[in-house]
Design a protein around this motif. Structure first.
Motif, PDB file in Angstrom:
ATOM      1  N   ALA A   1     -11.071  10.788  86.035  1.00 14.54           N
ATOM      2  CA  ALA A   1      -9.712  11.195  85.657  1.00 14.54           C
ATOM      3  C   ALA A   1      -9.302  12.401  86.479  1.00 14.54           C
ATOM      4  O   ALA A   1     -10.068  13.359  86.612  1.00 14.54           O
ATOM      5  N   LEU A   2      -8.107  12.346  87.026  1.00 11.29           N
ATOM      6  CA  LEU A   2      -7.585  13.439  87.851  1.00 11.29           C
ATOM      7  C   LEU A   2      -6.173  13.798  87.403  1.00 11.29           C
ATOM      8  O   LEU A   2      -5.417  12.947  86.926  1.00 11.29           O
ATOM      9  N   PRO A   3      -5.802  15.060  87.568  1.00  9.64           N
ATOM     10  CA  PRO A   3      -4.436  15.468  87.217  1.00  9.64           C
ATOM     11  C   PRO A   3      -3.437  15.017  88.267  1.00  9.64           C
ATOM     12  O   PRO A   3      -3.766  14.911  89.454  1.00  9.64           O
ATOM     13  N   ILE A   4      -2.235  14.712  87.830  1.00 11.19           N
ATOM     14  CA  ILE A   4      -1.118  14.441  88.751  1.00 11.19           C
ATOM     15  C   ILE A   4      -0.385  15.769  88.916  1.00 11.19           C
ATOM     16  O   ILE A   4       0.285  16.234  87.991  1.00 11.19           O
TER      17      ILE A   4
ATOM     18  N   GLY B   1       0.956  15.262  84.818  1.00  4.36           N
ATOM     19  CA  GLY B   1       0.298  14.294  83.951  1.00  4.36           C
ATOM     20  C   GLY B   1      -1.119  14.060  84.422  1.00  4.36           C
ATOM     21  O   GLY B   1      -1.690  14.883  85.149  1.00  4.36           O
ATOM     22  N   ALA B   2      -1.694  12.938  84.033  1.00  8.03           N
ATOM     23  CA  ALA B   2      -3.063  12.622  84.434  1.00  8.03           C
ATOM     24  C   ALA B   2      -3.219  11.106  84.533  1.00  8.03           C
ATOM     25  O   ALA B   2      -2.476  10.345  83.906  1.00  8.03           O
ATOM     26  N   LEU B   3      -4.173  10.692  85.351  1.00 12.88           N
ATOM     27  CA  LEU B   3      -4.458   9.262  85.514  1.00 12.88           C
ATOM     28  C   LEU B   3      -5.980   9.090  85.534  1.00 12.88           C
ATOM     29  O   LEU B   3      -6.693   9.879  86.160  1.00 12.88           O
ATOM     30  N   ALA B   4      -6.447   8.078  84.823  1.00  8.45           N
ATOM     31  CA  ALA B   4      -7.889   7.829  84.746  1.00  8.45           C
ATOM     32  C   ALA B   4      -8.190   6.384  85.099  1.00  8.45           C
ATOM     33  O   ALA B   4      -7.406   5.479  84.803  1.00  8.45           O
TER      34      ALA B   4
ATOM     35  N   GLY C   1      -7.487  17.380  77.746  1.00  8.22           N
ATOM     36  CA  GLY C   1      -6.837  18.673  77.923  1.00  8.22           C
ATOM     37  C   GLY C   1      -7.309  19.377  79.174  1.00  8.22           C
ATOM     38  O   GLY C   1      -6.522  20.022  79.866  1.00  8.22           O
ATOM     39  N   GLU C   2      -8.585  19.252  79.482  1.00  9.64           N
ATOM     40  CA  GLU C   2      -9.106  19.862  80.710  1.00  9.64           C
ATOM     41  C   GLU C   2      -8.464  19.245  81.941  1.00  9.64           C
ATOM     42  O   GLU C   2      -8.143  19.940  82.902  1.00  9.64           O
ATOM     43  N   VAL C   3      -8.278  17.924  81.919  1.00 10.39           N
ATOM     44  CA  VAL C   3      -7.636  17.257  83.056  1.00 10.39           C
ATOM     45  C   VAL C   3      -6.200  17.732  83.198  1.00 10.39           C
ATOM     46  O   VAL C   3      -5.721  18.001  84.302  1.00 10.39           O
ATOM     47  N   LEU C   4      -5.493  17.843  82.069  1.00 13.73           N
ATOM     48  CA  LEU C   4      -4.099  18.281  82.112  1.00 13.73           C
ATOM     49  C   LEU C   4      -3.971  19.740  82.516  1.00 13.73           C
ATOM     50  O   LEU C   4      -2.899  20.178  82.924  1.00 13.73           O
ATOM     51  N   ARG C   5      -5.042  20.488  82.399  1.00  7.74           N
ATOM     52  CA  ARG C   5      -5.050  21.858  82.908  1.00  7.74           C
ATOM     53  C   ARG C   5      -5.346  21.897  84.401  1.00  7.74           C
ATOM     54  O   ARG C   5      -5.313  22.950  85.016  1.00  7.74           O
ATOM     55  N   GLY C   6      -5.663  20.746  84.967  1.00  5.80           N
ATOM     56  CA  GLY C   6      -5.899  20.685  86.401  1.00  5.80           C
ATOM     57  C   GLY C   6      -7.341  20.504  86.795  1.00  5.80           C
ATOM     58  O   GLY C   6      -7.676  20.577  87.984  1.00  5.80           O
TER      59      GLY C   6
END
Length: 199
Positions: free
Chosen positions: A39-42, A50-53, A8-13
């Motif tokens: 992991a970084l947000p797209i 989204g996100a990619l890890a 969730g933190e990643v999806l928040r940016g």
């Protein structure tokens, strides 16, 4: 987002860099065997798509790893954004085509309405002449009255066609359905088979 934990933190940016094993309470528990991850947000235009890890690099993830992943995600974000714009443009084109079809249909209806109006004018003129020459109590008089009412209904139909072809304010009025149906009964009884009973 709180239920997703670190994801969730990643999806928040917020970027995620972990150099220790993850547990199930951190929102990434389904990724079994993860010892370390990056992991970084797209993101595109201040919007997270989204996100990619990436995970389990032999050594710790460093700044260069993050730069390379950010470069990759930038390209992915551009592709996603372009795809979304293509979909939106296709939907807009479809609405435009539909509007053009409706415009053509309106023009077609207008042409039919004008031609039909000319025919109805002839019907009105002829029935008016017949009304003056036949006895209303005879069959000819009854049929003439039916023709008059039918010509009037045809005029109303023409008005509706013109209203469709040239949108404008319509006047609403109360109508007695029994009366409207009753007007057509004499004609219907003559047209329908004797086995059909109208009530």
């Amino acid at each position: 987002w709180e239920e997703l934990g670190l994801l969730g933190e990643v999806l928040r940016g917020e970027p995620l860099v972990r150099d220790e094993p993850l547990n199930g309470t951190e929102g990434l528990g389904s990724l079994t065997g993860v010892q370390r991850c990056l992991a970084l947000p797209i993101a595109s235009e201040d919007r997270v798509l989204g996100a990619l890890a990436v995970a389990n690099k032999p050594e710790a993830y460093d700044h260069a790893d993050r730069n390379q992943l950010e470069l990759l995600l930038h390209g992915i974000a551009r592709l996603i954004t372009q795809r979304q714009k293509d979909v939106e443009r296709a939907a807009l084109d479809q609405r435009l085509q539909q509007a053009q079809k409706l415009e053509l249909l309106g023009q077609f209806a207008s042409g039919i309405a004008h031609d039909f109006s000319n025919l109805v004018t002839v019907m009105h003129t002829c029935t008016e002449q017949l009304t003056q020459q036949v006895d209303p109590a005879t069959l000819a008089g009854e049929l003439t009255a039916v023709l008059q009412r039918t010509a009037h209904q045809a005029s109303e139909l023409t008005s509706r066609l013109l209203a469709f072809s040239r949108p404008r304010g319509l006047t609403l009025a109360e109508a007695d359905l029994n009366e409207l149906v009753g007007r057509t009964l004499p004609m219907l009884r003559r047209l329908l088979s004797e086995t059909v009973e109208l009530r």
